[in-house]
Design a protein around this motif. Sequence first.
Motif, PDB file in Angstrom:
ATOM      1  N   ARG A 195       3.684  17.502  23.264  1.00  0.00           N
ATOM      2  CA  ARG A 195       2.337  17.283  23.827  1.00  0.00           C
ATOM      3  C   ARG A 195       1.916  15.832  23.618  1.00  0.00           C
ATOM      4  O   ARG A 195       2.275  15.221  22.618  1.00  0.00           O
ATOM      5  CB  ARG A 195       1.311  18.164  23.114  1.00  0.00           C
ATOM      6  N   LYS A 196       1.116  15.324  24.534  1.00  0.00           N
ATOM      7  CA  LYS A 196       0.558  13.976  24.393  1.00  0.00           C
ATOM      8  C   LYS A 196      -0.474  14.003  23.268  1.00  0.00           C
ATOM      9  O   LYS A 196      -1.230  14.961  23.131  1.00  0.00           O
ATOM     10  CB  LYS A 196      -0.099  13.540  25.699  1.00  0.00           C
ATOM     11  N   LYS A 197      -0.490  12.898  22.481  1.00  0.00           N
ATOM     12  CA  LYS A 197      -1.385  12.845  21.335  1.00  0.00           C
ATOM     13  C   LYS A 197      -2.123  11.509  21.290  1.00  0.00           C
ATOM     14  O   LYS A 197      -1.548  10.469  21.574  1.00  0.00           O
ATOM     15  CB  LYS A 197      -0.587  13.045  20.047  1.00  0.00           C
ATOM     16  N   LYS A 198      -3.387  11.568  20.881  1.00  0.00           N
ATOM     17  CA  LYS A 198      -4.197  10.366  20.696  1.00  0.00           C
ATOM     18  C   LYS A 198      -3.942   9.789  19.308  1.00  0.00           C
ATOM     19  O   LYS A 198      -3.625  10.525  18.369  1.00  0.00           O
ATOM     20  CB  LYS A 198      -5.692  10.679  20.813  1.00  0.00           C
TER      21      LYS A 198
ATOM     22  N   CYS B 273      -3.192  10.064  13.379  1.00  0.00           N
ATOM     23  CA  CYS B 273      -3.567   9.585  12.040  1.00  0.00           C
ATOM     24  C   CYS B 273      -4.212  10.695  11.219  1.00  0.00           C
ATOM     25  O   CYS B 273      -3.943  10.818  10.018  1.00  0.00           O
ATOM     26  CB  CYS B 273      -4.500   8.385  12.148  1.00  0.00           C
ATOM     27  N   PHE B 274      -5.026  11.512  11.853  1.00  0.00           N
ATOM     28  CA  PHE B 274      -5.688  12.611  11.146  1.00  0.00           C
ATOM     29  C   PHE B 274      -4.658  13.605  10.607  1.00  0.00           C
ATOM     30  O   PHE B 274      -4.680  13.963   9.430  1.00  0.00           O
ATOM     31  CB  PHE B 274      -6.681  13.313  12.080  1.00  0.00           C
TER      32      PHE B 274
ATOM     33  N   LYS C 211      -2.411   5.609  29.419  1.00  0.00           N
ATOM     34  CA  LYS C 211      -3.868   5.503  29.334  1.00  0.00           C
ATOM     35  C   LYS C 211      -4.501   6.470  30.325  1.00  0.00           C
ATOM     36  O   LYS C 211      -4.159   6.491  31.499  1.00  0.00           O
ATOM     37  CB  LYS C 211      -4.311   4.075  29.606  1.00  0.00           C
ATOM     38  N   THR C 212      -5.411   7.287  29.822  1.00  0.00           N
ATOM     39  CA  THR C 212      -6.189   8.206  30.650  1.00  0.00           C
ATOM     40  C   THR C 212      -7.653   7.942  30.333  1.00  0.00           C
ATOM     41  O   THR C 212      -8.121   8.263  29.241  1.00  0.00           O
ATOM     42  CB  THR C 212      -5.827   9.681  30.343  1.00  0.00           C
ATOM     43  N   GLY C 213      -8.346   7.312  31.289  1.00  0.00           N
ATOM     44  CA  GLY C 213      -9.719   6.890  31.011  1.00  0.00           C
ATOM     45  C   GLY C 213      -9.682   5.813  29.946  1.00  0.00           C
ATOM     46  O   GLY C 213      -8.955   4.836  30.068  1.00  0.00           O
TER      47      GLY C 213
ATOM     48  N   PHE D 292      -2.718   7.933  25.160  1.00  0.00           N
ATOM     49  CA  PHE D 292      -1.972   9.080  24.663  1.00  0.00           C
ATOM     50  C   PHE D 292      -0.515   8.673  24.465  1.00  0.00           C
ATOM     51  O   PHE D 292       0.040   7.928  25.266  1.00  0.00           O
ATOM     52  CB  PHE D 292      -2.051  10.251  25.647  1.00  0.00           C
ATOM     53  N   PHE D 293       0.077   9.212  23.412  1.00  0.00           N
ATOM     54  CA  PHE D 293       1.476   8.932  23.095  1.00  0.00           C
ATOM     55  C   PHE D 293       2.289  10.205  23.220  1.00  0.00           C
ATOM     56  O   PHE D 293       1.836  11.281  22.864  1.00  0.00           O
ATOM     57  CB  PHE D 293       1.592   8.375  21.667  1.00  0.00           C
ATOM     58  N   SER D 294       3.514  10.045  23.709  1.00  0.00           N
ATOM     59  CA  SER D 294       4.436  11.180  23.791  1.00  0.00           C
ATOM     60  C   SER D 294       5.854  10.648  23.649  1.00  0.00           C
ATOM     61  O   SER D 294       6.114   9.466  23.869  1.00  0.00           O
ATOM     62  CB  SER D 294       4.266  11.937  25.108  1.00  0.00           C
TER      63      SER D 294
END
Length: 170
Positions: A68-71, A76-77, A104-106, A110-112
């Motif tokens: 899944r794509k992650k912010k 970090c959390f 980049k979305t908006g 996001f990283f994948s």
Amino acid sequence: MSRQPTKIVSSEHLVSETSAELSEFEYGLIMASNAFNRWMVRCMAAAGGKDMTPVEVSLLHHVSHRDRKKKLADICFVLNIEDTHVATYALKKLVARGYVKSEKTGKEVFFSATATGRELCARYRDVRERCLIAALKESGLVNEQIGAAAQLMRNASGLYDTAARAAASL
């Protein structure tokens, strides 16, 4: 006369009369942390990911988790990384190596994992099975002990986070 067992600690000047066991635990954490970091780097090198840091290895595995794509903030959390600059720099290095992609979305990035990154993680898993899981079987440790230790470490992580917040307010 019963003699108290010697406590194995790294810093005798920190041993508390209230909990010498905490000093023993901290020494164990130091040793385990250094051994685990060394293991991750060497396992990844054996899998084909040369010259990666422990943070990069952890980030690649987490970014690959569940595909899944992650912010950045979520990464970090979950990994309990306080300094986002460390994670950002490591992610940039992973992107440059072709193991991770950013999108980049908006206003969010996001990283994948890329196919190359997922393949590297699969090779890491193979090395892990051959070396670490094989050693675990021979060690006499059982999965229940490993699970209990994992729970203890998660609980201790919360204890140290709470203490860190208290120390920051002093």
